[in-house]
Each structure stands twice: as C-alpha cells, then as structure tokens.
Write a protein that holds these residues in place. Structure first.
Motif, PDB file in Angstrom:
ATOM      1  N   THR A  66       0.810  -1.212   0.000  1.00 41.38           N
ATOM      2  CA  THR A  66       0.000   0.000   0.000  1.00 41.38           C
ATOM      3  C   THR A  66       0.845   1.263   0.000  1.00 41.38           C
ATOM      4  OG1 THR A  66      -1.773  -1.162   1.145  1.00 41.38           O
ATOM      5  CG2 THR A  66      -1.824   1.232   1.216  1.00 41.38           C
ATOM      6  N   LEU A  67       1.957   1.258   0.723  1.00 40.19           N
ATOM      7  CA  LEU A  67       2.821   2.434   0.782  1.00 40.19           C
ATOM      8  C   LEU A  67       4.064   2.292  -0.096  1.00 40.19           C
ATOM      9  CD1 LEU A  67       2.698   3.267   4.604  1.00 40.19           C
ATOM     10  CD2 LEU A  67       1.326   4.228   2.760  1.00 40.19           C
ATOM     11  N   THR A  68       4.611   1.084  -0.185  1.00 36.17           N
ATOM     12  CA  THR A  68       5.858   0.887  -0.936  1.00 36.17           C
ATOM     13  C   THR A  68       5.673   1.100  -2.428  1.00 36.17           C
ATOM     14  OG1 THR A  68       6.604  -0.724   0.710  1.00 36.17           O
ATOM     15  CG2 THR A  68       7.766  -0.708  -1.399  1.00 36.17           C
ATOM     16  N   VAL A  69       4.619   0.524  -2.991  1.00 34.49           N
ATOM     17  CA  VAL A  69       4.426   0.602  -4.443  1.00 34.49           C
ATOM     18  C   VAL A  69       4.231   2.038  -4.922  1.00 34.49           C
ATOM     19  CG1 VAL A  69       2.971  -0.102  -6.379  1.00 34.49           C
ATOM     20  CG2 VAL A  69       3.610  -1.771  -4.632  1.00 34.49           C
ATOM     21  N   PRO A  70       3.319   2.819  -4.330  1.00 37.79           N
ATOM     22  CA  PRO A  70       3.196   4.211  -4.797  1.00 37.79           C
ATOM     23  C   PRO A  70       4.445   5.039  -4.531  1.00 37.79           C
ATOM     24  CG  PRO A  70       1.749   3.810  -2.924  1.00 37.79           C
ATOM     25  CD  PRO A  70       2.264   2.491  -3.356  1.00 37.79           C
ATOM     26  N   THR A  71       5.144   4.775  -3.420  1.00 40.76           N
ATOM     27  CA  THR A  71       6.372   5.518  -3.122  1.00 40.76           C
ATOM     28  C   THR A  71       7.431   5.269  -4.186  1.00 40.76           C
ATOM     29  OG1 THR A  71       5.965   5.449  -0.732  1.00 40.76           O
ATOM     30  CG2 THR A  71       8.223   5.861  -1.444  1.00 40.76           C
ATOM     31  N   LEU A  72       7.648   4.000  -4.515  1.00 43.80           N
ATOM     32  CA  LEU A  72       8.638   3.663  -5.538  1.00 43.80           C
ATOM     33  C   LEU A  72       8.189   4.157  -6.915  1.00 43.80           C
ATOM     34  CD1 LEU A  72       9.678   0.045  -4.462  1.00 43.80           C
ATOM     35  CD2 LEU A  72      11.035   2.133  -4.266  1.00 43.80           C
ATOM     36  N   SER A  73       6.898   4.042  -7.182  1.00 41.96           N
ATOM     37  CA  SER A  73       6.391   4.467  -8.493  1.00 41.96           C
ATOM     38  C   SER A  73       6.582   5.961  -8.699  1.00 41.96           C
ATOM     39  CB  SER A  73       4.907   4.111  -8.626  1.00 41.96           C
ATOM     40  OG  SER A  73       4.721   2.705  -8.576  1.00 41.96           O
ATOM     41  N   LEU A  74       6.402   6.754  -7.658  1.00 35.55           N
ATOM     42  CA  LEU A  74       6.606   8.194  -7.769  1.00 35.55           C
ATOM     43  C   LEU A  74       8.073   8.546  -8.011  1.00 35.55           C
ATOM     44  CD1 LEU A  74       4.225   9.502  -4.956  1.00 35.55           C
ATOM     45  CD2 LEU A  74       3.902   9.734  -7.427  1.00 35.55           C
ATOM     46  N   CYS A  75       8.959   7.581  -7.732  1.00 35.53           N
ATOM     47  CA  CYS A  75      10.390   7.761  -8.014  1.00 35.53           C
ATOM     48  C   CYS A  75      10.781   7.120  -9.341  1.00 35.53           C
ATOM     49  CB  CYS A  75      11.223   7.170  -6.880  1.00 35.53           C
ATOM     50  SG  CYS A  75      11.006   7.981  -5.285  1.00 35.53           S
ATOM     51  N   ASN A  76       9.796   6.920 -10.211  1.00 38.85           N
ATOM     52  CA  ASN A  76      10.031   6.381 -11.554  1.00 38.85           C
ATOM     53  C   ASN A  76      10.631   4.971 -11.521  1.00 38.85           C
ATOM     54  OD1 ASN A  76       9.802   6.615 -14.356  1.00 38.85           O
ATOM     55  ND2 ASN A  76      11.888   7.380 -14.592  1.00 38.85           N
ATOM     56  N   TYR A  77      10.225   4.198 -10.532  1.00 35.43           N
ATOM     57  CA  TYR A  77      10.685   2.818 -10.389  1.00 35.43           C
ATOM     58  C   TYR A  77       9.675   1.915 -11.094  1.00 35.43           C
ATOM     59  CZ  TYR A  77      12.665  -1.216  -7.856  1.00 35.43           C
ATOM     60  OH  TYR A  77      13.265  -2.411  -7.520  1.00 35.43           O
ATOM     61  N   PRO A  78      10.129   0.886 -11.830  1.00 30.36           N
ATOM     62  CA  PRO A  78       9.194   0.010 -12.559  1.00 30.36           C
ATOM     63  C   PRO A  78       8.130  -0.590 -11.634  1.00 30.36           C
ATOM     64  CG  PRO A  78      11.451  -0.434 -13.215  1.00 30.36           C
ATOM     65  CD  PRO A  78      11.534   0.507 -12.053  1.00 30.36           C
ATOM     66  N   VAL A  79       6.885  -0.498 -12.049  1.00 38.50           N
ATOM     67  CA  VAL A  79       5.778  -0.898 -11.183  1.00 38.50           C
ATOM     68  C   VAL A  79       5.832  -2.378 -10.839  1.00 38.50           C
ATOM     69  CG1 VAL A  79       3.276  -1.096 -11.013  1.00 38.50           C
ATOM     70  CG2 VAL A  79       4.282   0.948 -12.002  1.00 38.50           C
ATOM     71  N   ARG A  80       6.113  -3.223 -11.815  1.00 42.60           N
ATOM     72  CA  ARG A  80       6.117  -4.664 -11.543  1.00 42.60           C
ATOM     73  C   ARG A  80       7.196  -5.044 -10.534  1.00 42.60           C
ATOM     74  NH1 ARG A  80       4.990  -7.544 -17.456  1.00 42.60           N
ATOM     75  NH2 ARG A  80       2.874  -6.703 -17.726  1.00 42.60           N
ATOM     76  N   ARG A  81       8.373  -4.424 -10.659  1.00 35.96           N
ATOM     77  CA  ARG A  81       9.430  -4.699  -9.690  1.00 35.96           C
ATOM     78  C   ARG A  81       9.072  -4.097  -8.325  1.00 35.96           C
ATOM     79  NH1 ARG A  81      14.121  -6.800 -11.348  1.00 35.96           N
ATOM     80  NH2 ARG A  81      15.421  -5.779  -9.773  1.00 35.96           N
ATOM     81  N   ALA A  82       8.346  -2.998  -8.332  1.00 30.24           N
ATOM     82  CA  ALA A  82       7.895  -2.401  -7.071  1.00 30.24           C
ATOM     83  C   ALA A  82       6.945  -3.350  -6.347  1.00 30.24           C
ATOM     84  CB  ALA A  82       7.215  -1.066  -7.337  1.00 30.24           C
ATOM     85  N   VAL A  83       6.016  -3.940  -7.084  1.00 26.23           N
ATOM     86  CA  VAL A  83       5.052  -4.868  -6.496  1.00 26.23           C
ATOM     87  C   VAL A  83       5.762  -6.110  -5.973  1.00 26.23           C
ATOM     88  CG1 VAL A  83       3.066  -6.352  -6.970  1.00 26.23           C
ATOM     89  CG2 VAL A  83       3.138  -4.031  -7.906  1.00 26.23           C
ATOM     90  N   GLY A  84       6.684  -6.661  -6.768  1.00 35.03           N
ATOM     91  CA  GLY A  84       7.412  -7.854  -6.347  1.00 35.03           C
ATOM     92  C   GLY A  84       8.272  -7.601  -5.127  1.00 35.03           C
ATOM     93  N   THR A  85       8.973  -6.490  -5.118  1.00 37.89           N
ATOM     94  CA  THR A  85       9.829  -6.146  -3.986  1.00 37.89           C
ATOM     95  C   THR A  85       8.988  -5.853  -2.742  1.00 37.89           C
ATOM     96  OG1 THR A  85      11.438  -5.203  -5.537  1.00 37.89           O
ATOM     97  CG2 THR A  85      11.682  -4.620  -3.212  1.00 37.89           C
ATOM     98  N   ALA A  86       7.845  -5.237  -2.941  1.00 39.45           N
ATOM     99  CA  ALA A  86       6.951  -4.925  -1.821  1.00 39.45           C
ATOM    100  C   ALA A  86       6.426  -6.188  -1.147  1.00 39.45           C
ATOM    101  CB  ALA A  86       5.783  -4.072  -2.301  1.00 39.45           C
ATOM    102  N   SER A  87       6.331  -7.290  -1.883  1.00 38.44           N
ATOM    103  CA  SER A  87       5.859  -8.539  -1.277  1.00 38.44           C
ATOM    104  C   SER A  87       6.824  -9.012  -0.190  1.00 38.44           C
ATOM    105  CB  SER A  87       5.682  -9.618  -2.346  1.00 38.44           C
ATOM    106  OG  SER A  87       6.931 -10.000  -2.910  1.00 38.44           O
ATOM    107  N   VAL A  88       8.128  -8.823  -0.418  1.00 41.41           N
ATOM    108  CA  VAL A  88       9.121  -9.192   0.597  1.00 41.41           C
ATOM    109  C   VAL A  88       9.073  -8.206   1.760  1.00 41.41           C
ATOM    110  CG1 VAL A  88      11.550  -9.665   1.041  1.00 41.41           C
ATOM    111  CG2 VAL A  88      10.581 -10.179  -1.205  1.00 41.41           C
ATOM    112  N   ILE A  89       8.940  -6.937   1.450  1.00 46.70           N
ATOM    113  CA  ILE A  89       8.845  -5.920   2.498  1.00 46.70           C
ATOM    114  C   ILE A  89       7.625  -6.190   3.381  1.00 46.70           C
ATOM    115  CG2 ILE A  89       8.395  -3.457   2.914  1.00 46.70           C
ATOM    116  CD1 ILE A  89      10.170  -2.864   0.484  1.00 46.70           C
TER     117      ILE A  89
END
Length: 281
Positions: free
Chosen positions: A172-195
């Motif tokens: 909920t917080l990691t994906v939009p935070t990373l996305s606003l930093c121009n980070y690839p969404v799919r990698r944001a979602v995958g990385t957020a699962s570990v977080i």
C-alpha cells in the motif's frame, strides 16, 4: 461453565463474521491488486464493534490480527514474484534493515498509544492513499530516479513504522512511493511482497507481546492477535483472492483505481469520525 458457554455463544457468530471479512478482503485484494491489510483492518474494526468489543481494544486487535494474516499470503506472493524475477534483491539489501527498524518503532509506539490514535493514523493515511488513487494519473512520477541512500533509509523506516501502526503489508505504501520515483511498477510490487513479510512477522509478534496482559480480549486471542480471526480471514481471503483477480480482467483499470479510492475515502471518513466521537465523549 458460564465462561465456556459465553465463549461458544460468542465464537460461532464471530467466526462467521470473520470469515466474511476474509471473503471481502481477499476479493478486493485480488480485484484491486492491494494488500489485504488495507481492507482487513477497517472491516474487522467494525465487526469487533458489532460484537461489543471494547472500543479501546478494537484498533489494536484489528491491526495485530491483520499483520498476522499477511504472513501466509506474503510467502505465496514472494514465491510468485521471485519466479518472475520481479524482486529487487539489491534494493532489499539496503531497505530491509531500515524497514525492520521502522517496524520496531511502530511496535513500541503502538504499545504506548491509545486505540484512538491507531485509528486516526489509519484514517489519515487511508485518506492520503485515496487521494493518490483518485487524483494522480496512472504512471505519474515526481522524480526521475530513487534519491540518495540516506533518503531511501528514511523512506524505508517511515514505511515500516506507518505500515506497522496501520496493520498493512508493504504494498500500500511501498508501491506508490517507488512508483513516484520512476521505479518500474512490476518490480515495485514484487519487492513490496518481501517488504510485507519483513513488516508482518515481527509486527504480529510485537502485537502479541503488547497485548499479552490486556483484559477484555475476545476468546482465542494471543495478545492483540485473535486466533479465530487469523485462521478464518487467512483461509477465506486466499480462497476469494483468485475470484477478485479474475473479475479484475473484466473491468477497466481506471475504474479499479477509482473504486479503491472511493472505498478508502469512505473508510477513512468513518474511522476518523469514530475518533472524533471518542475524543469528545
């Protein structure tokens, strides 16, 4: 004997209510692509209210139980994302210790905070996420890349702290935070699962410890983690998440964002109103 009969009379309808929480959270998580915690906490909060659980305990039980339910689903999610190469190991090596630090801070704060404060934190952050979903164009970013590592450390610590106080996983917080930093969404979602697992496992243990000596807890509670809620919600949410995911493919993604935003907006208003009533009472 009276205590036993009370437990049975309480647990049967309570278990049905909890199973419905899992159905709703699992379906919406699959439909909207969000962690179940953002749905479990407010719905479980109102189920506890319906069963006359003390208002001072509702937020703590909702958050603690939600964190526990995230643990088994996180393992499933991590396995799926790792198989697709969507987990950024390098980012995690830097972020994980600071997320864990944030979880520790969140557990300590939750242990000394009244339930109304946890409810207020959830309501305020849910409102901000709702505004992001409703007003921010999909794919928008504020900066071209992630900031320097000291700023990333602050981001990770804040995500760990706020997520623990809210009872949500990393998405909920990691994906939009990373996305606003121009980070690839799919990698944001995958990385957020570990977080999410880094947040949920120690967070749930912390809420067990914090609530170990609390009185007035529902039956089958380990501190602020309700065992009946954990089992019922975890099982039914895993069953209904695939149904939500299939439904998502039949709906325009823009409408999904709006639906999620509206849901969060309504939820945040209701919870903040409860805080207001509690403070003026």
């Amino acid at each position: 004997m009276d205590r036993f009969m009370y437990s049975i009379a309480f647990l049967l309808p309570f278990a049905i209510g909890l199973a419905l929480v899992g159905c709703i959270s699992g379906f919406l998580a699959g439909l909207l692509g969000v962690g179940g915690g953002i749905v479990v906490v407010p719905v479980l909060y109102h189920v506890l209210a319906a069963f006359d659980v003390d208002v001072a305990l509702r937020a703590h039980i909702s958050v603690g139980t939600s964190l526990a339910t995230i643990i088994p689903t996180s393992f499933q999610s991590i396995k799926a994302h790792r198989a697709r190469g969507a987990v950024d190991t390098a980012l995690l090596k830097w972020w994980a210790p600071f997320v864990a630090l944030g979880v520790l801070i969140g557990v300590v704060l939750a242990g000394v905070s009244p339930g109304a404060l946890l409810t207020a934190v959830f309501g305020i952050v849910a409102a901000l996420v709702a505004l992001h979903m409703l007003l921010t164009p999909e794919g928008m970013h504020l900066v071209k890349s992630l900031p320097a590592k000291p700023f990333q450390a602050l981001m990770a610590t804040a995500i760990g702290t706020i997520s623990t106080l809210m009872g949500i996983g990393g998405g909920t917080l990691t994906v939009p935070t990373l996305s606003l930093c121009n980070y690839p969404v799919r990698r944001a979602v995958g990385t957020a699962s570990v977080i999410g697992l880094i947040i949920a496992l120690p967070g749930a243990i912390g809420f067990v410890i914090n609530g170990w000596k609390a009185s007035g807890l529902p039956p089958l509670s380990l501190g602020y983690v309700n065992g009946a809620g954990f089992v019922a919600i975890a099982l039914t949410s895993m069953l209904f998440a695939p149904l939500g995911a299939r439904t998502a493919h039949t709906i325009d993604p823009k409408w999904l964002r709006r639906l999620f935003g509206i849901f969060l907006a309504i939820t945040s208003v209701k919870m903040l109103f409860d805080v207001y009533r509690h403070w003026i009472a």
